[in-house]
Scaffold this active site. Structure first.
Site, PDB file in Angstrom:
ATOM      1  N   GLY A   1       0.820  -1.201   0.000  1.00 54.06           N
ATOM      2  CA  GLY A   1       0.000   0.000   0.000  1.00 54.06           C
ATOM      3  C   GLY A   1       0.853   1.249   0.000  1.00 54.06           C
TER       4      GLY A   1
ATOM      5  N   GLY B   1       1.128  -5.353   0.986  1.00 51.47           N
ATOM      6  CA  GLY B   1      -0.080  -5.491   0.193  1.00 51.47           C
ATOM      7  C   GLY B   1       0.148  -6.075  -1.178  1.00 51.47           C
TER       8      GLY B   1
ATOM      9  N   GLU C   1       5.918  -4.515   7.946  1.00 53.45           N
ATOM     10  CA  GLU C   1       5.047  -3.512   8.574  1.00 53.45           C
ATOM     11  C   GLU C   1       5.429  -3.152  10.003  1.00 53.45           C
ATOM     12  OE1 GLU C   1       2.644  -5.326   5.233  1.00 53.45           O
ATOM     13  OE2 GLU C   1       4.035  -6.044   6.757  1.00 53.45           O
TER      14      GLU C   1
ATOM     15  N   ASP D   1      -0.809  -6.880   7.147  1.00 54.50           N
ATOM     16  CA  ASP D   1      -2.244  -6.883   6.867  1.00 54.50           C
ATOM     17  C   ASP D   1      -2.494  -7.364   5.440  1.00 54.50           C
ATOM     18  OD1 ASP D   1      -1.116  -4.540   5.692  1.00 54.50           O
ATOM     19  OD2 ASP D   1      -3.097  -3.621   5.608  1.00 54.50           O
TER      20      ASP D   1
END
Length: 408
Positions: free
Chosen positions: A104, A153, A176, A184
């Site tokens: 992301g 992501g 992350e 995630d």
């Protein structure tokens, strides 16, 4: 020699969606935006047409194809349209430039948070996670070509699909915890289903895996040298099929046979399980310190260093996330991760995310000031907050589970 399989990562073979293959188009391969206009959001995901397939091309090469809200929305629309089209047998995803997808666009999220635009951040997570669920329940075979950087992501929009081709240039990581966040985009599902405690190791250290090791642990299903990708792509472009077994055999036939070398993660499994199988982050750190003193192995020293550099709060949250994911379905993981992500970007705990992105990606001083600063100061209540239900003004993530049932 250890024998590996991707456990829950390679979806069970689906019955072929039988079509009248003679009706398939045999148009020349083209790359174009779906819409006629050339505005930037449309150009962020290009479409490539093949005989009986379509390919989505992530097209932000200057940002390593980092995902935006517009990209997630467009991917979902494209994939749902292609799934309903009887002339399309399978779908592919590729990246432009030297990356597949770096995850992301957290720098953009950081900027939005600083501007007080929290709702825009929530839109990003909602749309991205919804697309990932669509991919994880897709009725047609999916081929992701993971050439180059595949992080966060980027793995989320590829690993839930049927086939993943790693290359000699693939670099995978879920880093992350080093930006004050948690793995995630479905990571708590696919990492937790890797053999042993590899998932905890990758989630808590953010260590990189290269293409051969991705294949060894099951994150990839096939392997190819980058130099052969055009050949594979050409062969796939000529396929007229919706049968996963035909695609699988084609990828195996034109891929490369590789073996892990002496630095491979497969030689660390016993120590990884011994250290990362402990109940708490503190116990994991202690076990690694003992192992470093005993063996002085470089990878062990590196893992310990990365643990000590990460956000203490993120480490504890991420460990619990992986442990819960081991007993949850994909949709349950995504719903829980959505809660965690929204809590992670909201007051009072969003400090670590903003600080981590600032230190590593914006100002790049590599000196984040975590809050709390140590594992000992991270309370159970702080961790539990991430997993608590959202407030009355934030609805939970609603996935179309009544229309699309997860395969596993």
């Amino acid at each position: 020699m250890h024998k590996f399989r991707g456990l829950a990562l390679t979806r069970r073979p689906l019955p072929a969606i039988r079509r009248a293959l003679s009706s398939f188009s045999t148009t020349t391969t083209t790359t174009r935006p779906l819409a006629a206009d050339d505005d930037q959001p449309q150009n962020e995901v290009l479409v490539e047409g093949k005989a009986s397939a379509r390919a989505a091309i992530l097209n932000r090469p200057s940002a390593l194809n980092a995902l935006t809200t517009n990209m997630a929305v467009r991917l979902k629309k494209l994939y749902e349209t292609w799934e309903d089209n009887p002339d399309i047998g399978f779908v592919m995803m590729k990246g432009s430039g030297r990356a597949f997808c770096a995850g992301g666009d957290v720098v953009a999220l950081h900027r939005l948070l600083n501007e007080g635009k929290t709702e825009d951040c929530k839109d990003f997570f909602r749309n991205l996670y919804t697309f990932i669920y669509v991919l994880g329940t897709y009725l047609k075979p999916h081929v992701a070509i993971l050439d180059g950087i595949t992080m966060g992501g980027g793995a989320g929009v590829s690993v839930p699909g049927t086939f993943r081709i790693a290359t000699d240039k693939t670099i995978f990581a879920t880093p992350e915890v080093h930006i004050g966040f948690h793995p995630d985009a479905g990571a708590s599902f696919y990492l937790s289903h890797l053999t042993g405690h590899i998932g905890e190791y990758l989630a808590l250290t953010g260590e990189r895996l290269y293409g051969v090791d991705m294949l060894a642990v099951g994150l990839a299903t096939h392997y190819s040298m980058r130099a052969r990708l055009d050949w594979i792509d050409e062969r796939l472009a000529k396929l007229i099929t919706d049968d996963p077994s035909v695609i699988d055999s084609t990828l195996a036939q034109y891929g490369d046979l590789v073996y892990p070398d002496k630095t491979s993660i497969i030689h660390r499994l016993e120590v990884i399980d011994k250290c990362f199988g402990h109940e708490t982050v503190e116990e994991i750190v202690d076990a690694l310190e003992v192992e470093v003193a005993r063996s002085n192995q470089d990878w062990c020293t590196s893992a310990l260093k990365k643990l000590k550099e990460a956000s203490p709060l993120s480490l504890k949250v991420s460990l619990q996330s992986i442990r819960e994911g081991r007993f949850q379905t994909l949709d349950e993981c995504l719903v829980r991760e959505y809660r965690m992500s929204l809590h992670g970007i909201s007051k009072p705990v969003f400090h670590d995310f903003c600080e981590g992105v600032r230190a590593r990606l914006v100002e790049k001083d590599l000196a984040p000031k975590w809050d709390p600063p140590t594992l000992e100061k991270v309370s159970k209540d702080m961790v539990d907050y991430y997993f608590s239900p959202l407030g009355e003004f934030d609805p939970e993530l609603k996935l179309p589970t009544h229309l699309r049932e997860a395969f596993i």
